[in-house]
Design a protein around this motif. Sequence first.
Motif: not given
Length: 401
Positions: A99-100, A108-112, A43-46
């Motif tokens: 990600y926003l 919305l989330g975060e990642g590497e 969902s963080k990519y949406r």
Amino acid sequence: MSAKQWFNLHSWAGLVVGVLLFVICVSGTLATLSHEIEYLTESKYRALSSSPMTNYPAIESSLNKHYPNAQVLYIHRHKQDYLATEVALKINDTFRFVYLDAASGEVLGEGEWARISRFLRNWHMNLSMGWTGKLIVTSLSILVLILLVSSFFVYRRWWQGFFKKPAPLLLHKRNGWADWHKLVGLWSTWFIAVMAVTGLWYLIEHGLQTAKVDHYVAEPTKVIALKQSASTSNMMPISLTAAYEAAQQAFPSLDIRYIGYGQKAAQPIEVRGYNNDILLRLRANHVYINASTGAVLGIQKGQDLPFVPRIKDTADPLHFGNFAGLGTKFIWAIFGSLMSGVSGVGIYMSWLRVKRKATVSSWLGVSGYIAIGLVIGSVVITSVSFSERSVPKQLYAPVLG
């Protein structure tokens, strides 16, 4: 050349690196929809909405709240508004994606650095083998061009084949596979031509870059002067919002999608976006901003690009089909799948033609084993290396918080 000679040329070009060409076709097809694949996985990519508005003050406020002491490397909003906006951060000398939602600024989330799109991009672009890998991949465009041209001489009266009913597909019968190979190839001709021409440009571009031949427009004189000055500044670099506002005022019609900071005060902030241009990638339109003062140093407009720079900035949208939303990306993915099928069926037909009088080893030959080795090696190298992303020790960007 006789029909038999054309056929031998077509067969040679398809088999000499057939497996490698097939893998490049498949990886390119997947890369076309790589962000959509990510969209389906987490969902963080949406984005929360498909609003075209990018609320930079809200985004900056969220970053200040959730990531104090971090610095922004760049912010990038995709052309497709349903995808989350990405912000690359430097946090304690490490890299992190945040990600926003572009409209609300909500995190919305975060990642590497490592993710599906990065793996596919590295694998397709250069097999994760740097300069040599890119030369190998782009050189395949010559073979694709040979396959395309020779097919018209191999397939007699090809113009009558668009609606010809193919023979039934039977696993060990070559006739059916040949009919489908011809039919799908015919309907994919335009797409194969686009891939061959853009791939050939990438090969030429690789050569120009290697030889250090200038083939793009020069940066504005004020930008060159700033870089040559090697100046330092005791002033704080301007904020993300201030950079956006300065660029928007200087270039009102620009749909800003990217803002990137430099490593030092003598490097400008680069703002990129779209300007209702046809078939131009993001970096075709530029606004250069002094990171210390917010003064606009220069503007580059895609509509003013000379012929060769225009080709350079048109190749990517044409190659990946990301110039007109999800529709064209799906069309490119469908025809990429068909091209992959044509390549794979061509390899299989070659085996059916010789299987009674040749072993797999003799059929593959040295080039076949080299191609398979490159494919296996590229998967291993990409799997190990696609997560690597260092951050600069020095970054001239505001400290969040």
